[in-house]
Design a protein around this motif. Structure first.
Motif, PDB file in Angstrom:
ATOM      1  N   ASP A 144       0.862  -1.175   0.000  1.00  0.00           N
ATOM      2  CA  ASP A 144       0.000   0.000   0.000  1.00  0.00           C
ATOM      3  C   ASP A 144       0.901   1.228   0.000  1.00  0.00           C
ATOM      4  N   ILE A 145       0.886   1.979  -1.097  1.00  0.00           N
ATOM      5  CA  ILE A 145       1.831   3.090  -1.255  1.00  0.00           C
ATOM      6  C   ILE A 145       1.587   4.217  -0.257  1.00  0.00           C
ATOM      7  N   LEU A 146       0.418   4.257   0.363  1.00  0.00           N
ATOM      8  CA  LEU A 146       0.123   5.303   1.338  1.00  0.00           C
ATOM      9  C   LEU A 146       0.654   4.981   2.729  1.00  0.00           C
ATOM     10  N   ARG A 147       0.999   3.730   2.944  1.00  0.00           N
ATOM     11  CA  ARG A 147       1.386   3.299   4.280  1.00  0.00           C
ATOM     12  C   ARG A 147       2.893   3.240   4.452  1.00  0.00           C
ATOM     13  N   SER A 148       3.314   3.243   5.687  1.00  0.00           N
ATOM     14  CA  SER A 148       4.672   3.008   6.192  1.00  0.00           C
ATOM     15  C   SER A 148       5.543   4.254   6.276  1.00  0.00           C
ATOM     16  N   HIS A 149       5.239   5.327   5.531  1.00  0.00           N
ATOM     17  CA  HIS A 149       6.154   6.467   5.462  1.00  0.00           C
ATOM     18  C   HIS A 149       6.180   7.280   6.755  1.00  0.00           C
ATOM     19  N   LEU A 150       5.024   7.469   7.372  1.00  0.00           N
ATOM     20  CA  LEU A 150       5.014   8.147   8.659  1.00  0.00           C
ATOM     21  C   LEU A 150       5.624   7.267   9.745  1.00  0.00           C
ATOM     22  N   ALA A 151       5.430   5.970   9.627  1.00  0.00           N
ATOM     23  CA  ALA A 151       6.083   5.058  10.567  1.00  0.00           C
ATOM     24  C   ALA A 151       7.595   5.130  10.418  1.00  0.00           C
ATOM     25  N   ASP A 152       8.069   5.343   9.190  1.00  0.00           N
ATOM     26  CA  ASP A 152       9.509   5.530   8.981  1.00  0.00           C
ATOM     27  C   ASP A 152      10.000   6.781   9.712  1.00  0.00           C
ATOM     28  N   CYS A 153       9.238   7.872   9.592  1.00  0.00           N
ATOM     29  CA  CYS A 153       9.590   9.085  10.344  1.00  0.00           C
ATOM     30  C   CYS A 153       9.703   8.782  11.834  1.00  0.00           C
ATOM     31  N   PHE A 154       8.738   8.037  12.336  1.00  0.00           N
ATOM     32  CA  PHE A 154       8.704   7.694  13.757  1.00  0.00           C
ATOM     33  C   PHE A 154       9.895   6.818  14.132  1.00  0.00           C
ATOM     34  N   ARG A 155      10.245   5.860  13.263  1.00  0.00           N
ATOM     35  CA  ARG A 155      11.395   4.982  13.538  1.00  0.00           C
ATOM     36  C   ARG A 155      12.691   5.779  13.650  1.00  0.00           C
ATOM     37  N   TYR A 156      12.913   6.682  12.674  1.00  0.00           N
ATOM     38  CA  TYR A 156      14.140   7.480  12.703  1.00  0.00           C
ATOM     39  C   TYR A 156      14.249   8.268  14.006  1.00  0.00           C
ATOM     40  N   LEU A 157      13.140   8.855  14.420  1.00  0.00           N
ATOM     41  CA  LEU A 157      13.117   9.674  15.629  1.00  0.00           C
ATOM     42  C   LEU A 157      13.378   8.834  16.873  1.00  0.00           C
ATOM     43  N   CYS A 158      12.611   7.754  17.034  1.00  0.00           N
ATOM     44  CA  CYS A 158      12.714   6.940  18.245  1.00  0.00           C
ATOM     45  C   CYS A 158      14.088   6.297  18.381  1.00  0.00           C
ATOM     46  N   HIS A 159      14.604   5.769  17.280  1.00  0.00           N
ATOM     47  CA  HIS A 159      15.875   5.069  17.368  1.00  0.00           C
ATOM     48  C   HIS A 159      17.028   6.039  17.624  1.00  0.00           C
ATOM     49  N   SER A 160      16.894   7.272  17.149  1.00  0.00           N
ATOM     50  CA  SER A 160      17.924   8.266  17.434  1.00  0.00           C
ATOM     51  C   SER A 160      17.886   8.694  18.898  1.00  0.00           C
ATOM     52  N   LEU A 161      16.687   8.836  19.444  1.00  0.00           N
ATOM     53  CA  LEU A 161      16.544   9.271  20.830  1.00  0.00           C
ATOM     54  C   LEU A 161      16.807   8.147  21.821  1.00  0.00           C
ATOM     55  N   TYR A 162      16.199   6.996  21.606  1.00  0.00           N
ATOM     56  CA  TYR A 162      16.272   5.900  22.573  1.00  0.00           C
ATOM     57  C   TYR A 162      16.520   4.581  21.839  1.00  0.00           C
ATOM     58  N   PRO A 163      17.721   4.398  21.323  1.00  0.00           N
ATOM     59  CA  PRO A 163      17.980   3.167  20.559  1.00  0.00           C
ATOM     60  C   PRO A 163      18.120   1.954  21.468  1.00  0.00           C
ATOM     61  N   ILE A 164      17.870   0.789  20.886  1.00  0.00           N
ATOM     62  CA  ILE A 164      18.122  -0.485  21.573  1.00  0.00           C
ATOM     63  C   ILE A 164      19.244  -1.197  20.822  1.00  0.00           C
ATOM     64  N   PRO A 165      20.337  -1.557  21.471  1.00  0.00           N
ATOM     65  CA  PRO A 165      20.660  -1.223  22.869  1.00  0.00           C
ATOM     66  C   PRO A 165      21.321   0.148  22.943  1.00  0.00           C
ATOM     67  N   GLY A 166      21.520   0.659  24.148  1.00  0.00           N
ATOM     68  CA  GLY A 166      22.345   1.841  24.267  1.00  0.00           C
ATOM     69  C   GLY A 166      21.700   3.021  24.945  1.00  0.00           C
ATOM     70  N   GLY A 167      20.369   2.969  25.214  1.00  0.00           N
ATOM     71  CA  GLY A 167      19.746   4.072  25.930  1.00  0.00           C
ATOM     72  C   GLY A 167      19.583   5.312  25.089  1.00  0.00           C
ATOM     73  N   ASN A 168      19.669   6.488  25.728  1.00  0.00           N
ATOM     74  CA  ASN A 168      19.323   7.736  25.047  1.00  0.00           C
ATOM     75  C   ASN A 168      20.546   8.324  24.334  1.00  0.00           C
ATOM     76  N   GLN A 169      20.537   8.169  23.031  1.00  0.00           N
ATOM     77  CA  GLN A 169      21.680   8.589  22.236  1.00  0.00           C
ATOM     78  C   GLN A 169      21.886  10.095  22.272  1.00  0.00           C
ATOM     79  N   TRP A 170      20.768  10.861  22.174  1.00  0.00           N
ATOM     80  CA  TRP A 170      20.900  12.315  22.073  1.00  0.00           C
ATOM     81  C   TRP A 170      20.380  13.046  23.319  1.00  0.00           C
ATOM     82  N   HIS A 171      19.687  12.360  24.195  1.00  0.00           N
ATOM     83  CA  HIS A 171      18.879  13.072  25.172  1.00  0.00           C
ATOM     84  C   HIS A 171      19.693  13.891  26.173  1.00  0.00           C
ATOM     85  N   THR A 172      20.902  13.466  26.487  1.00  0.00           N
ATOM     86  CA  THR A 172      21.717  14.230  27.436  1.00  0.00           C
ATOM     87  C   THR A 172      21.984  15.641  26.902  1.00  0.00           C
ATOM     88  N   SER A 173      22.352  15.717  25.621  1.00  0.00           N
ATOM     89  CA  SER A 173      22.610  17.030  25.030  1.00  0.00           C
ATOM     90  C   SER A 173      21.335  17.850  24.923  1.00  0.00           C
TER      91      SER A 173
END
Length: 457
Positions: free
Chosen positions: A423-452
């Motif tokens: 479905d060409i309408l699906r997955s793109h916003l989820a991709d935005c969400f993935r990039y954000l979440c994994h940058s902030l709180y990746p598994i493993p490793g905790g909060n990559q950017w949050h201290t700064s």
């Protein structure tokens, strides 16, 4: 039978006099319900009732596929006409034979009213011939059996055909269908059920729920066996016509509307803003989120609040970047962090301008910092990061982010273990969400950017 069937019959009878039980003349009804609840018999009644009142008008009987028309939908029609001595032609020696004959001819008459018999695929626009053929149809009445499993395009093509041609009654249609278990919150939900849909949709389309338990002719042991055989979420869908997300096979299996939808903190300019982009032509997508720190007492610290989405059809990065930054400039954010698709830094053969350079030019003058990397994270790793946050109740999504919510509730892995993007309408916003979440709180490793973020915000 009591319950959904009775409500449906009363609504249809009133609607023929241009006013229904709520004072509106609905253009379409959605009778949703469970296995054996009597939906198809109600659809057969609808066709016969309309044919009796308006014998000069052309109607349509349709199901998701021809196989279903022949083995289920038309059998229900033949049985109903046989039970109540309603003239139906052509007719065979048994309801099953009648159904096969009508399906092969793709045409029948009820009383004297003509009815076309076509599958939903006829209206899907898969070929130019199909699109042209569907656009030439003129009908006044339509019974659409199990169309919750058909496409939005099929419905959009068909709905423009209803109400054209000769006839005395207003154009009207009925969908009799169980909820699409593969994609419960699809276009049918958007148009007929969503309590937040536009007012004009509420005035045109109405949904009635028909329970399996409404059918008093069913053996109680059969009902108990069904309840025992289904997991709770499938029982809600298949037996009670309730809208729930089926988590079986879902990528974001820990997302729950009851737990993760909330108006949240709204827009808080004193808290850093997080923007995440995914670059496509249709849709072009982005989300905005905020992550309160320990100093913000109005919200849970370190929880991601998704406050806005952009899902632009037939668009491009120029329009997306301007739309997002125009919204941002309404507020006085002191710090902005930008995430997204790392491949947006690549130039194409036709242009020296990259997607990220377009975004950056629109961000000029704003206090922003880059948080996209040289390459995208692993899809599986980033999905794990998202699910970890859902599981620990560290995400809230504003209810207005409807397309992102659809991604959460519909995306599955395909047979090759990759995200199903058919479905060409699906997955793109989820991709935005993935990039954000994994940058902030990746598994493993905790909060990559949050201290700064805490020190800067």
């Amino acid at each position: 039978m009591p319950g959904g069937q009775t409500e449906f019959v009363n609504a249809i009878r009133h609607s023929q006099h241009l006013v229904n039980v709520q004072g509106l003349n609905y253009r379409g009804y959605y009778l949703r319900g469970g296995i054996g609840s009597g939906k198809s018999r109600a659809g057969a009644y609808y066709c016969c009732y309309r044919a009796k009142l308006d014998p000069s008008a052309r109607g349509l009987i349709s199901a998701n596929e021809y196989g279903q028309l022949e083995t289920s939908t038309l059998v229900a029609l033949a049985e109903f006409c046989q039970d109540f001595s309603i003239p139906l032609s052509p007719v065979g020696n048994t309801p099953e034979e009648t159904a096969r004959i009508i399906a092969s001819r793709r045409f029948c008459t009820i009383y004297q009213a003509p009815f076309l018999v076509l599958s939903a695929n006829k209206f899907d626009g898969g070929t130019l011939k199909a699109r042209q053929g569907a656009r030439g149809i003129e009908i006044r009445t339509a019974w659409l059996d199990e169309w919750a499993y058909s496409s939005r395009m099929a419905f959009q093509t068909l709905v423009g055909r209803i109400g054209r041609g000769k006839g005395n009654l207003p154009g009207q249609f009925v969908i009799t269908s169980s909820i699409n278990r593969n994609d419960p919150f699809n276009w049918v939900y958007d148009m007929f059920v969503d309590p937040e849909r536009e007012e004009k949709l509420k005035q045109m389309y109405y949904s009635i729920c028909c329970l399996t338990s409404d059918n008093t002719s069913l053996d109680p042991d059969y009902l108990r066996s069904l309840e025992a055989s289904y997991p709770p979420e499938l029982a809600a869908l298949e037996l009670r016509g309730e809208y729930v997300a089926v988590t079986i096979g879902l990528i974001f299996r820990y997302f729950k509307r009851s737990q993760h939808l909330d108006g949240g903190i709204g827009v808080q300019p004193n808290i850093p803003l997080h923007l995440s982009f995914d670059f496509n032509h249709s849709p072009a997508c982005a989300i905005a989120a905020q992550v309160p720190g320990v100093q913000e007492v109005s919200a849970t610290p370190n929880r991601i609040y998704v406050i806005k989405e952009w899902h632009l059809i037939n668009s491009d990065t120029f329009e997306l970047a301007k739309t997002v930054t125009d919204w941002v400039r309404q507020f006085d954010f002191q710090s902005i962090f930008v995430y997204g698709d790392a491949s947006g830094s690549a130039r194409t053969a036709n242009s020296k301008t990259t997607n990220w350079s377009i975004v950056m030019s629109n961000l000029a003058g704003l206090p922003w910092r880059q948080r996209w990397g040289k390459s995208n994270p692993s899809v599986i790793d980033s999905i794990h990061s998202c699910n970890s946050l859902f599981f620990s109740d560290r995400v809230l999504v504003h209810p207005s982010c409807k397309e992102l919510i659809k991604d959460f509730e519909s995306l599955k892995f395909d047979q090759n273990g990759k995200v199903d993007k058919s479905d060409i309408l699906r997955s793109h916003l989820a991709d935005c969400f993935r990039y954000l979440c994994h940058s902030l709180y990746p598994i493993p490793g905790g909060n990559q950017w949050h201290t700064s973020l805490a020190s800067w915000g």
